[in-house]
Scaffold this active site. Sequence first.
Site, PDB file in Angstrom:
ATOM      1  N   CYS A  59     -10.538  -3.141  -4.441  1.00 24.16           N
ATOM      2  CA  CYS A  59      -9.484  -4.061  -4.886  1.00 24.16           C
ATOM      3  C   CYS A  59     -10.070  -5.330  -5.482  1.00 24.16           C
ATOM      4  CB  CYS A  59      -8.535  -4.390  -3.744  1.00 24.16           C
ATOM      5  SG  CYS A  59      -7.452  -3.010  -3.365  1.00 24.16           S
ATOM      6  N   GLU A 110       0.299   5.221   0.723  1.00 26.62           N
ATOM      7  CA  GLU A 110      -0.624   6.230   1.245  1.00 26.62           C
ATOM      8  C   GLU A 110      -0.234   7.622   0.768  1.00 26.62           C
ATOM      9  OE1 GLU A 110      -0.921   5.466   5.479  1.00 26.62           O
ATOM     10  OE2 GLU A 110      -2.144   3.680   5.076  1.00 26.62           O
ATOM     11  N   GLU A 154      -3.151  -4.480  -3.130  1.00 23.68           N
ATOM     12  CA  GLU A 154      -3.633  -5.304  -4.238  1.00 23.68           C
ATOM     13  C   GLU A 154      -3.711  -4.490  -5.532  1.00 23.68           C
ATOM     14  OE1 GLU A 154      -4.924  -4.793  -1.258  1.00 23.68           O
ATOM     15  OE2 GLU A 154      -6.170  -6.455  -0.576  1.00 23.68           O
ATOM     16  N   CYS A 208      -4.246   0.789  -2.248  1.00 16.95           N
ATOM     17  CA  CYS A 208      -4.098  -0.487  -1.539  1.00 16.95           C
ATOM     18  C   CYS A 208      -3.038  -1.363  -2.204  1.00 16.95           C
ATOM     19  CB  CYS A 208      -5.414  -1.258  -1.542  1.00 16.95           C
ATOM     20  SG  CYS A 208      -6.712  -0.548  -0.531  1.00 16.95           S
ATOM     21  N   ASN A 244       0.825  -1.212   0.000  1.00 15.36           N
ATOM     22  CA  ASN A 244       0.000   0.000   0.000  1.00 15.36           C
ATOM     23  C   ASN A 244       0.858   1.261   0.000  1.00 15.36           C
ATOM     24  OD1 ASN A 244       0.552  -0.915   2.677  1.00 15.36           O
ATOM     25  ND2 ASN A 244      -1.097   0.314   3.533  1.00 15.36           N
ATOM     26  N   CYS A 275     -10.267  -5.115   0.015  1.00  7.96           N
ATOM     27  CA  CYS A 275     -11.404  -4.184   0.079  1.00  7.96           C
ATOM     28  C   CYS A 275     -12.222  -4.315  -1.209  1.00  7.96           C
ATOM     29  CB  CYS A 275     -10.914  -2.752   0.286  1.00  7.96           C
ATOM     30  SG  CYS A 275     -10.283  -1.966  -1.215  1.00  7.96           S
TER      31      CYS A 275
HETATM   32  N1  THU Z   1      -5.314  -1.579   2.601  1.00  6.92           N
HETATM   33  C1  THU Z   1      -4.741  -2.381   1.658  1.00  6.92           C
HETATM   34  O1  THU Z   1      -3.623  -2.131   1.201  1.00  6.92           O
HETATM   35  N2  THU Z   1      -5.452  -3.453   1.210  1.00  6.92           N
HETATM   36  C2  THU Z   1      -6.672  -3.819   1.660  1.00  6.92           C
HETATM   37  O2  THU Z   1      -7.250  -4.782   1.175  1.00  6.92           O
HETATM   38  C3  THU Z   1      -7.298  -3.066   2.758  1.00  6.92           C
HETATM   39  C4  THU Z   1      -6.612  -1.822   3.178  1.00  6.92           C
HETATM   40  C5  THU Z   1      -4.569  -0.419   3.077  1.00  6.92           C
HETATM   41  C6  THU Z   1      -5.154   0.912   2.726  1.00  6.92           C
HETATM   42  C7  THU Z   1      -4.582   1.807   3.791  1.00  6.92           C
HETATM   43  O3  THU Z   1      -3.291   2.244   3.388  1.00  6.92           O
HETATM   44  C8  THU Z   1      -4.425   0.896   4.986  1.00  6.92           C
HETATM   45  O4  THU Z   1      -4.507  -0.432   4.475  1.00  6.92           O
HETATM   46  C9  THU Z   1      -5.500   1.089   6.053  1.00  6.92           C
HETATM   47  O5  THU Z   1      -6.759   1.018   5.495  1.00  6.92           O
END
Ligand code: THU
Length: 136
Positions: A93, A46, A57, A55, A44, A90
């Site tokens: 994704c 940010e 994925e 994310c 991920n 999520c």
């Molecule tokens: N996140 C992911 O990378 N993948 C997921 O399937 C769920 C959430 C990340 C997004 C954000 O940077 C952090 O997790 C908290 O939500």
Amino acid sequence: MTPDRTALLARAEAAAEQAYAPYSGFRVGAALAFEDGGVVTGANVENASYGLSLCAETVAVAQAMAEGRRGGLLAVAVAGGRGGVTITPCGRCRQVLSELAQAGATDPLVWCGGGEQMLERKLSDLLPHSFGPASL
Ligand code: THU
């Protein structure tokens, strides 16, 4: 050849170490296994404008497509988080993964780690009645 679940989850865990997650501190890694034996990973990413965060994925799918992959997706592993709780992709994704899967007419297994219980589901079970190329 069926990808090795333990090895793919390990690749996802390693990818999580490269996460850029200064705001949530929630580091996630994803690993995609392909028919030719290739593995593509992502973590991920940010952003100070929180809603722009990507994310793991989605980053992995973008990386795979940037490498020219348009199918052959057999398995997806997701790992990281704070430990204890299993991470499932999520909703966004799931849709992004589905595009790459449908491009190659596969229904990959999704191995969700990060917790004490590993969860295995087909992508089509995580995203039933999906919208995709055939819907257009
Ligand atoms: N996140 C992911 O990378 N993948 C997921 O399937 C769920 C959430 C990340 C997004 C954000 O940077 C952090 O997790 C908290 O939500």
